[in-house]
Design an enzyme around this catalytic site. Structure first.
Site, PDB file in Angstrom:
ATOM      1  N   ASP A  97     -41.349 -26.048  72.315  1.00 13.48           N
ATOM      2  CA  ASP A  97     -40.962 -25.778  70.920  1.00 13.48           C
ATOM      3  C   ASP A  97     -40.205 -24.460  70.781  1.00 13.48           C
ATOM      4  OD1 ASP A  97     -42.065 -27.993  69.715  1.00 13.48           O
ATOM      5  OD2 ASP A  97     -44.058 -27.066  69.575  1.00 13.48           O
TER       6      ASP A  97
ATOM      7  N   TYR B 101     -50.240 -25.008  80.850  1.00 12.36           N
ATOM      8  CA  TYR B 101     -49.765 -24.080  79.825  1.00 12.36           C
ATOM      9  C   TYR B 101     -50.768 -22.941  79.722  1.00 12.36           C
ATOM     10  CZ  TYR B 101     -46.138 -27.033  77.614  1.00 12.36           C
ATOM     11  OH  TYR B 101     -45.011 -27.755  77.331  1.00 12.36           O
TER      12      TYR B 101
END
Lengths: 254, 254
Positions: free
Chosen positions: A52, A110
């Site tokens: 994002d 992540y």
């Protein structure tokens, strides 16, 4: 046609994520333009995931096809001369025909960083989420443990992309404190839209006492997004590790 | 009148240094405006040094006078709500009348960071100097040792500010490698204009073989700026430690 994988690292602050968009500048578009200058033709990059806007990558993998004969060990230097300072190609590798940066990726990690101190640190602006109230990492770890395994993760994703299934497998989720920095490292076979940030927000809710760690199983089973924690800001999120498996190659990027 | 010292930390990238200038935005001006909103009158800040454009401070001390009765432990929070994210006040202390952030400072430490790896790291852009050729930290330490002691440092300063004397005392100068990061920590009773960056550039010249460490004494004695190394970029420089001594107070900020 050669199939070349690039390993890159980027600071996501200035970009509207990875994927090409009509108006905003993205990492993919910036990399494709730099690559076209080096190989002499238009290039399509396949990325390992759609990060994002504002999300960073300590490690990211993309692949593209070319007839150019440039040696792979020269490619990073050639590309970096055409890239802005916040995107760097650290390595290039020749890949077998069937390799694909997203399709061949079997696991990803992540890391979400929280700057957890009463007073913020200016060096972490856009690089960690500033959270002034003390968060207990042991409660967060107890909540993180509930995410490990194969579950339907619909309760911790944002609707917005079509996916066939919302079932994923989380291999590990580790919460660690180093001074004022909390690191939340999560590895899964795939992440739904906003899943990493919604899981991080849920661990923060657990530390705040808004949900008990043992309730998380029921929240996942109910699939109700409003019962889980908020999607925390993008600037704290980093893609950090990737694992690849194809019939011909197997490697790990960290 | 109360005399209040502020301890702050800032990312210098967006500022034209500490000191107020007619056109460009500086840290002093930004802090004075925020402080005026909190105490309700115009404020003059005295800073511990004139950091250049792009130079950072992990620690910086400034003092100002006010009739405001705001408690010192509330001041950092009040100021931070009016400051941009790249400047943070971490602490405020009541000081005796005679305290002055620059005049009472007896020693300062600057740290210069070099990102010394063949491929740059985007997370260090503007925060460390990227230097791709390998630098031997042992040669740099041998050169750094030559700066320690009381010398005339005219050979490693830029002309531009009037000073009574170019003699300073360097207490230590330590070169340390942690992976790809070289840290050059230098402590002195004062720094001439660009002195920290010219000394760092001289250590790099020593590692490159352009000057031998044992020549440095003669270069200092000759006072010839062109015989020493270049002034390296501002983005790698951080003010990191300060020592204060007055008849009433003695403290150390790190």
């Amino acid at each position: 046609m050669r199939n070349i994988a690039l390993i890159l690292t980027y600071v996501g602050t200035a970009y509207h994520g990875w994927q090409v968009q009509p108006k905003d500048i993205t990492v993919e578009e910036t990399l494709e333009k730099a690559c076209a200058k080096v190989v002499g033709h238009r290039v399509h990059m396949t990325g390992c995931g759609r990060t994002d806007a504002g999300v960073h990558a300590k490690r990211y993998v993309a692949n593209f096809r070319t007839e150019s004969t440039i040696p792979v060990d020269r490619l990073p230097y050639a590309l970096n001369t055409h890239l802005p300072g916040d995107i760097v190609v650290t390595e290039a590798r020749e890949m077998p025909e069937g390799f694909n940066a997203i399709g061949s990726c079997v696991k990803k990690e992540y890391t979400y960083l929280i700057y957890n101190s009463r007073i913020r640190d200016p060096f972490y602006v856009n690089r960690a989420w500033f959270y002034p109230k003390h968060l207990d990492e042991h409660i967060m770890q107890a909540a993180a443990d509930q995410f490990v395994g194969t579950h339907d993760f619909a309760a911790v994703r944002s609707v917005g992309t079509d996916v066939r299934s919302t079932v994923r497998t989380v291999y590990y989720y580790e919460v660690e404190r180093t001074g004022d920095i909390l690191s939340l490292r999560v590895c899964a076979n795939g992440f739904l839209y906003n899943m990493a940030r919604a899981m991080a927000g849920t661990l923060v809710w657990a530390a705040e006492g808004k949900i008990r760690p043992e309730e998380l199983g029921a929240i996942l089973r109910a699939g109700d997004r409003t019962a889980a924690g908020p999607t925390v800001p993008a600037g704290g999120l980093y893609m950090t590790r990737l694992w690849y498996e194809t019939p011909e190659v197997s490697f790990h990027v960290e």
